[in-house]
Design a protein around this motif. Structure first.
Motif, mmCIF file in Angstrom:
data_model
loop_
_atom_site.group_PDB
_atom_site.id
_atom_site.type_symbol
_atom_site.label_atom_id
_atom_site.label_comp_id
_atom_site.label_asym_id
_atom_site.label_seq_id
_atom_site.Cartn_x
_atom_site.Cartn_y
_atom_site.Cartn_z
ATOM 1 N N ARG A 68 -12.967 51.916 22.740
ATOM 2 C CA ARG A 68 -12.467 50.977 21.743
ATOM 3 C C ARG A 68 -13.500 49.903 21.403
ATOM 4 N NH1 ARG A 68 -7.966 48.045 19.718
ATOM 5 N NH2 ARG A 68 -8.400 45.808 19.752
ATOM 6 N N ALA A 69 -14.041 49.248 22.433
ATOM 7 C CA ALA A 69 -14.965 48.137 22.197
ATOM 8 C C ALA A 69 -16.209 48.601 21.457
ATOM 9 C CB ALA A 69 -15.345 47.483 23.521
ATOM 10 N N LEU A 70 -16.733 49.767 21.834
ATOM 11 C CA LEU A 70 -17.937 50.272 21.182
ATOM 12 C C LEU A 70 -17.666 50.618 19.728
ATOM 13 C CD1 LEU A 70 -20.886 51.062 21.446
ATOM 14 C CD2 LEU A 70 -20.157 53.344 22.186
ATOM 15 N N VAL A 71 -16.505 51.230 19.466
ATOM 16 C CA VAL A 71 -16.155 51.589 18.087
ATOM 17 C C VAL A 71 -15.996 50.334 17.233
ATOM 18 C CG1 VAL A 71 -14.357 52.603 16.634
ATOM 19 C CG2 VAL A 71 -15.106 53.794 18.704
ATOM 20 N N LEU A 72 -15.311 49.312 17.772
ATOM 21 C CA LEU A 72 -15.138 48.064 17.036
ATOM 22 C C LEU A 72 -16.483 47.405 16.754
ATOM 23 C CD1 LEU A 72 -12.057 46.463 18.837
ATOM 24 C CD2 LEU A 72 -12.110 47.490 16.561
ATOM 25 N N GLY A 73 -17.336 47.376 17.768
ATOM 26 C CA GLY A 73 -18.645 46.749 17.598
ATOM 27 C C GLY A 73 -19.513 47.482 16.594
ATOM 28 N N GLY A 96 -10.627 43.226 24.542
ATOM 29 C CA GLY A 96 -11.529 44.336 24.810
ATOM 30 C C GLY A 96 -12.835 43.854 25.423
ATOM 31 N N SER A 97 -13.712 44.793 25.687
ATOM 32 C CA SER A 97 -15.021 44.465 26.257
ATOM 33 C C SER A 97 -15.932 43.980 25.142
ATOM 34 C CB SER A 97 -15.625 45.696 26.938
ATOM 35 O OG SER A 97 -16.925 45.403 27.396
ATOM 36 N N VAL A 98 -15.998 42.659 24.980
ATOM 37 C CA VAL A 98 -16.751 42.110 23.864
ATOM 38 C C VAL A 98 -18.251 42.285 24.069
ATOM 39 C CG1 VAL A 98 -17.007 40.095 22.384
ATOM 40 C CG2 VAL A 98 -14.881 40.469 23.597
ATOM 41 N N LEU A 139 -14.806 42.313 13.957
ATOM 42 C CA LEU A 139 -15.422 41.381 14.893
ATOM 43 C C LEU A 139 -14.390 40.450 15.505
ATOM 44 C CD1 LEU A 139 -17.982 40.320 16.204
ATOM 45 C CD2 LEU A 139 -18.320 38.832 14.230
ATOM 46 N N THR A 140 -13.417 39.996 14.699
ATOM 47 C CA THR A 140 -12.356 39.141 15.231
ATOM 48 C C THR A 140 -11.562 39.872 16.301
ATOM 49 O OG1 THR A 140 -12.163 37.972 13.123
ATOM 50 C CG2 THR A 140 -10.308 37.798 14.637
ATOM 51 N N SER A 141 -11.245 41.140 16.052
ATOM 52 C CA SER A 141 -10.520 41.938 17.040
ATOM 53 C C SER A 141 -11.338 42.105 18.315
ATOM 54 C CB SER A 141 -10.184 43.314 16.453
ATOM 55 O OG SER A 141 -9.466 44.089 17.386
ATOM 56 N N VAL A 183 -15.507 51.407 2.212
ATOM 57 C CA VAL A 183 -14.123 51.881 2.285
ATOM 58 C C VAL A 183 -13.809 52.387 3.687
ATOM 59 C CG1 VAL A 183 -12.507 53.624 1.449
ATOM 60 C CG2 VAL A 183 -13.986 52.429 -0.172
ATOM 61 N N GLY A 184 -14.749 53.142 4.262
ATOM 62 C CA GLY A 184 -14.544 53.676 5.608
ATOM 63 C C GLY A 184 -14.394 52.579 6.651
ATOM 64 N N MET A 185 -15.234 51.540 6.559
ATOM 65 C CA MET A 185 -15.133 50.439 7.512
ATOM 66 C C MET A 185 -13.827 49.673 7.332
ATOM 67 S SD MET A 185 -17.696 50.743 9.433
ATOM 68 C CE MET A 185 -17.487 52.509 9.130
ATOM 69 N N LEU A 186 -13.375 49.549 6.082
ATOM 70 C CA LEU A 186 -12.122 48.848 5.827
ATOM 71 C C LEU A 186 -10.947 49.622 6.423
ATOM 72 C CD1 LEU A 186 -11.258 46.246 4.387
ATOM 73 C CD2 LEU A 186 -10.773 47.613 2.355
ATOM 74 N N LEU A 187 -10.947 50.940 6.268
ATOM 75 C CA LEU A 187 -9.893 51.763 6.864
ATOM 76 C C LEU A 187 -9.927 51.655 8.391
ATOM 77 C CD1 LEU A 187 -10.099 54.974 4.624
ATOM 78 C CD2 LEU A 187 -8.357 53.166 4.574
ATOM 79 N N LEU A 188 -11.136 51.641 8.966
ATOM 80 C CA LEU A 188 -11.257 51.493 10.407
ATOM 81 C C LEU A 188 -10.699 50.152 10.868
ATOM 82 C CD1 LEU A 188 -12.297 52.367 13.199
ATOM 83 C CD2 LEU A 188 -14.526 51.421 12.580
ATOM 84 N N SER A 189 -10.942 49.097 10.095
ATOM 85 C CA SER A 189 -10.464 47.772 10.501
ATOM 86 C C SER A 189 -8.937 47.723 10.541
ATOM 87 C CB SER A 189 -11.009 46.704 9.543
ATOM 88 O OG SER A 189 -10.412 46.806 8.266
ATOM 89 N N PHE A 190 -8.262 48.410 9.616
ATOM 90 C CA PHE A 190 -6.803 48.411 9.620
ATOM 91 C C PHE A 190 -6.242 49.303 10.731
ATOM 92 C CE2 PHE A 190 -7.313 47.128 5.058
ATOM 93 C CZ PHE A 190 -6.691 45.895 5.184
ATOM 94 N N ALA A 191 -7.040 50.284 11.170
ATOM 95 C CA ALA A 191 -6.586 51.171 12.242
ATOM 96 C C ALA A 191 -7.034 50.707 13.620
ATOM 97 C CB ALA A 191 -7.111 52.594 11.992
ATOM 98 N N ALA A 192 -7.798 49.605 13.672
ATOM 99 C CA ALA A 192 -8.393 49.184 14.948
ATOM 100 C C ALA A 192 -7.355 48.889 16.010
ATOM 101 C CB ALA A 192 -9.274 47.947 14.723
ATOM 102 N N GLY A 193 -6.198 48.337 15.610
ATOM 103 C CA GLY A 193 -5.169 47.993 16.588
ATOM 104 C C GLY A 193 -4.606 49.200 17.305
ATOM 105 N N ARG A 194 -4.767 50.385 16.736
ATOM 106 C CA ARG A 194 -4.240 51.606 17.359
ATOM 107 C C ARG A 194 -5.241 52.253 18.307
ATOM 108 N NH1 ARG A 194 -1.878 54.302 11.744
ATOM 109 N NH2 ARG A 194 -0.541 52.532 11.142
ATOM 110 N N LEU A 195 -6.457 51.768 18.303
ATOM 111 C CA LEU A 195 -7.464 52.349 19.184
ATOM 112 C C LEU A 195 -7.228 51.904 20.617
ATOM 113 C CD1 LEU A 195 -10.651 51.757 16.991
ATOM 114 C CD2 LEU A 195 -9.332 53.863 17.215
#
Length: 275
Positions: free
Chosen positions: A154-159, A211-213, A204-206, A137-149
């Motif tokens: 940002r890149a480290l949090v997404l990864g 960002g710094s992939v 991962l798509t984001s 659930v936490g990762m899913l919420l993060l994925s929907f909020a990723a665009g606001r980071l």
């Protein structure tokens, strides 16, 4: 181990295809879910998903007979596959150091193959299943909020988020002890697997799109290896062959270190300019 390596080949090749598709999807706005939908219109992304599906089947088979730490290291080694595929298909030049890193990954996996014992016999507690569900659930919420980071983190949090999502999938596979419909519907790990996997794909798509992939890919490798490996050893009874714990630890560290050295190939398509 053959299944784990098969999964690594599938995932590593899929990364190249999906990264190309994610770049072509552009930045049309609408958040991470919209980005994923645009990427799904690219044939390369669909091909990558097909390879991911095949790799997932290999991963399930591997997790049913190998400790999580061995499978995690093999999946991290998919970056070596990505590097080789990028070198062949995208004409990305590998330096001598990077070819050495590929060899290091292979050496680490060989050590793990020699030292790995059978998977642990512990079925996992209900508490662990609900912890995985909460993480999903936490990762899913993060994925929907990723665009606001924004910002350098940002890149480290997404990864890391993508890595934790894939880690939830790895552990959840081991916590599903029945494939009967009634068993799946009442098992929190089944929901954790779906949410963790979906969130990981969006994150991962984001990361592949902007960002710094390189940083994101390194974070993903760390997130999908260390945590699941620890869960397997501490809560699921994963062990090594007698007297070879040192070799398993060394092989794990060597394989992950080699994968991290190849982290830039998470963004191989960015440098793939064919004239």
């Amino acid at each position: 181990m053959v299944c784990a390596l098969g999964a690594a080949v599938c995932f590593g090749t899929a990364t190249v295809l999906q990264a190309v598709a994610a770049r072509e999807a552009g930045t049309g706005g609408g958040g991470e879910a919209a980005l994923l939908l645009r990427a799904l219109r690219q044939w390369r992304y669909i091909a990558g998903l097909a390879l991911d599906g095949l790799g997932f089947l290999f991963q399930i088979a591997a997790l049913r007979s190998l400790p999580i730490y061995a499978v995690s290291a093999a999946l991290a080694a998919s970056l070596a596959v990505t590097a080789v595929v990028a070198a062949r298909l995208l004409r990305v030049r590998l330096s001598g150091t990077e070819w050495s890193a590929v060899a290091v990954v292979c050496a680490g996996l060989a050590m793990l193959g020699l030292a790995s014992g059978p998977e642990g016999r512990e079925s996992g507690s209900d508490a662990l299943r609900y912890v995985m569900l909460a993480m999903g659930v936490g990762m899913l919420l993060l994925s929907f909020a990723a665009g606001r980071l924004s910002g350098p983190a940002r890149a480290l949090v997404l990864g890391l988020g993508a890595g934790f999502g894939f880690g939830v999938v790895e552990v959840s596979v081991r916590l599903i002890d029945s494939l009967a419909p009634t068993g799946l519907l009442t098992n929190p790990a089944a929901y954790a697997l779906v949410m963790g996997g979906g969130a990981a794909f969006m994150l991962l798509t984001s990361a592949l799109q902007r960002g710094s992939v390189t940083t994101a890919t390194a974070g993903m490798v760390i997130g999908e290896t260390i945590g699941p490996a620890a869960v397997g050893v501490v809560w699921l009874g994963d062990r090594t062959r007698e007297g070879l714990t040192w070799l398993a630890v060394l092989g794990f560290l060597v394989a992950v270190a080699g994968a991290l050295a190849l982290a830039r190939f998470g963004e191989a398509p960015v440098v793939a300019e064919e004239g």
